[in-house]
Design a protein around this motif. Structure first.
Motif, PDB file in Angstrom:
ATOM      1  N   UNK A 169      28.949  56.780  34.556  1.00 29.35           N
ATOM      2  CA  UNK A 169      29.814  55.718  35.076  1.00 29.35           C
ATOM      3  C   UNK A 169      29.846  55.814  36.598  1.00 29.35           C
ATOM      4  N   UNK A 170      29.491  54.731  37.327  1.00 36.05           N
ATOM      5  CA  UNK A 170      29.501  54.781  38.793  1.00 36.05           C
ATOM      6  C   UNK A 170      30.828  55.241  39.384  1.00 36.05           C
ATOM      7  N   UNK A 171      31.938  54.945  38.705  1.00 33.41           N
ATOM      8  CA  UNK A 171      33.243  55.359  39.221  1.00 33.41           C
ATOM      9  C   UNK A 171      33.391  56.880  39.251  1.00 33.41           C
ATOM     10  N   UNK A 172      32.554  57.575  38.481  1.00 39.95           N
ATOM     11  CA  UNK A 172      32.582  59.037  38.497  1.00 39.95           C
ATOM     12  C   UNK A 172      31.946  59.601  39.767  1.00 39.95           C
ATOM     13  N   UNK A 173      31.181  58.774  40.479  1.00 44.34           N
ATOM     14  CA  UNK A 173      30.415  59.272  41.627  1.00 44.34           C
ATOM     15  C   UNK A 173      30.815  58.650  42.961  1.00 44.34           C
ATOM     16  N   UNK A 174      31.196  57.381  42.961  1.00 43.42           N
ATOM     17  CA  UNK A 174      31.502  56.696  44.224  1.00 43.42           C
ATOM     18  C   UNK A 174      32.659  57.393  44.938  1.00 43.42           C
ATOM     19  N   UNK A 175      32.435  57.697  46.221  1.00 42.22           N
ATOM     20  CA  UNK A 175      33.449  58.379  47.020  1.00 42.22           C
ATOM     21  C   UNK A 175      33.344  59.888  46.980  1.00 42.22           C
ATOM     22  N   UNK A 176      32.586  60.431  46.020  1.00 37.98           N
ATOM     23  CA  UNK A 176      32.401  61.882  45.948  1.00 37.98           C
ATOM     24  C   UNK A 176      31.349  62.320  46.975  1.00 37.98           C
ATOM     25  N   UNK A 177      31.386  63.595  47.336  1.00 39.42           N
ATOM     26  CA  UNK A 177      30.530  64.136  48.390  1.00 39.42           C
ATOM     27  C   UNK A 177      29.482  65.065  47.783  1.00 39.42           C
ATOM     28  N   UNK A 178      28.232  64.931  48.246  1.00 39.18           N
ATOM     29  CA  UNK A 178      27.147  65.774  47.750  1.00 39.18           C
ATOM     30  C   UNK A 178      27.296  67.211  48.258  1.00 39.18           C
ATOM     31  N   UNK A 179      27.131  68.161  47.353  1.00 36.63           N
ATOM     32  CA  UNK A 179      27.192  69.571  47.741  1.00 36.63           C
ATOM     33  C   UNK A 179      25.889  70.031  48.383  1.00 36.63           C
ATOM     34  N   UNK A 180      24.797  69.309  48.109  1.00 32.81           N
ATOM     35  CA  UNK A 180      23.498  69.648  48.693  1.00 32.81           C
ATOM     36  C   UNK A 180      22.647  68.384  48.743  1.00 32.81           C
TER      37      UNK A 180
ATOM     38  N   UNK B 184      27.136  68.607  41.053  1.00 30.76           N
ATOM     39  CA  UNK B 184      26.462  68.297  42.309  1.00 30.76           C
ATOM     40  C   UNK B 184      27.423  67.691  43.328  1.00 30.76           C
ATOM     41  N   UNK B 185      28.601  67.282  42.866  1.00 29.20           N
ATOM     42  CA  UNK B 185      29.526  66.529  43.708  1.00 29.20           C
ATOM     43  C   UNK B 185      30.870  67.242  43.827  1.00 29.20           C
ATOM     44  N   UNK B 186      31.569  66.922  44.888  1.00 30.14           N
ATOM     45  CA  UNK B 186      32.936  67.409  45.069  1.00 30.14           C
ATOM     46  C   UNK B 186      33.786  66.268  45.609  1.00 30.14           C
ATOM     47  N   UNK B 187      35.082  66.420  45.472  1.00 31.58           N
ATOM     48  CA  UNK B 187      35.992  65.441  46.056  1.00 31.58           C
ATOM     49  C   UNK B 187      35.984  65.599  47.576  1.00 31.58           C
ATOM     50  N   UNK B 188      36.197  64.525  48.327  1.00 29.84           N
ATOM     51  CA  UNK B 188      36.230  64.643  49.794  1.00 29.84           C
ATOM     52  C   UNK B 188      37.406  65.502  50.239  1.00 29.84           C
ATOM     53  N   UNK B 189      37.188  66.276  51.299  1.00 33.39           N
ATOM     54  CA  UNK B 189      38.259  67.127  51.809  1.00 33.39           C
ATOM     55  C   UNK B 189      39.336  66.271  52.473  1.00 33.39           C
TER      56      UNK B 189
END
Length: 229
Positions: free
Chosen positions: A142-153, A165-170
């Motif tokens: 689901x795109x909502x699971x990824x949009x706005x998240x930050x790549x760890x690498x 692979x993703x984290x919430x923005x600080x």
């Protein structure tokens, strides 16, 4: 006379066998219980789910059971090749059988449309999808699971996106001055402090107060740190 005696003995033997024979558990019923269990346990999975239960070896003979219960062995997961256990919970007839199953999930998996760098916050235009088999948990659909998240690498184009692979923005960054909120039953105390690490909303962060004391609290959406004594 001899023939009559033989028939009498044969009849007695058959009667004895019918009295002492133990009804056998239907393999079809076991597989039906497993299918129903797997269906219920995979309702949350995205896409189309196909459940295949292996045939049970014909040599397996178990007493008929009025109370069958399916379960997932410890550490097991219903995705790809797996195993489901079935046990008889009736008194005096307890037994357990493990049967291989295959859970195939066809879904639209999220992929990256172009190469992206570590620390990049994903936008809708960065994400595409491809129809494929879901081979492991944690893959995003689901795109909502990824949009706005930050790549760890950093990742290349066409990379399948996964949760790890993703984290919430600080919301809070190390060294930043933050507002500390100390909540008590009847009032709130506000003070300033310095964050000792990066943290996203809802995460716990340590803050050094102006007096030098180090306290821990939960990061709020506005960047404040809420401390509950």
């Amino acid at each position: 006379m001899k023939n009559i005696l033989q028939w009498i003995l044969l009849g007695a033997l058959l009667c004895s066998m019918s009295v002492w024979a133990v009804p056998q558990q239907s393999h079809a019923e076991i597989r039906t219980v497993i299918t129903a269990f797997a269906h219920e346990q995979t309702l949350h999975l995205p896409g189309q789910v196909t459940i295949t239960v292996n045939e049970i070896d014909r040599r397996v003979s178990l007493p008929a059971c009025p109370a069958l219960e399916a379960f997932l062995p410890p550490g097991g997961q219903l995705l790809g090749n797996s195993t489901v256990g079935v046990r008889c919970t009736a008194n005096m007839k307890k037994w357990t059988l493990f049967v291989p199953v295959h859970i195939k999930v066809s879904a639209n998996l999220l992929i990256t449309n172009r190469p992206l760098q570590q620390g990049y916050a994903l936008r809708a235009e960065d994400i595409g999808s491809q129809q494929s088999e879901l081979a492991q948990t944690g893959i995003l659909t689901d795109p909502l699971q990824a949009i706005g998240k930050v790549l760890k690498f950093s990742v290349g184009a066409g990379q399948v996106l996964k949760q790890d692979m993703l984290r919430a923005p600080y919301v809070v960054k190390q060294g930043q001055t933050v507002k500390i909120q100390i909540e008590r039953q009847a009032f709130k105390v506000h003070a300033d402090g310095q964050a000792l690490s990066n943290a996203a909303e809802g995460e716990t962060v340590q803050v050094k107060t102006l007096s030098g004391q180090v306290v821990s609290g939960v990061v709020q959406p506005d960047g404040a740190v809420n401390i509950r004594p």
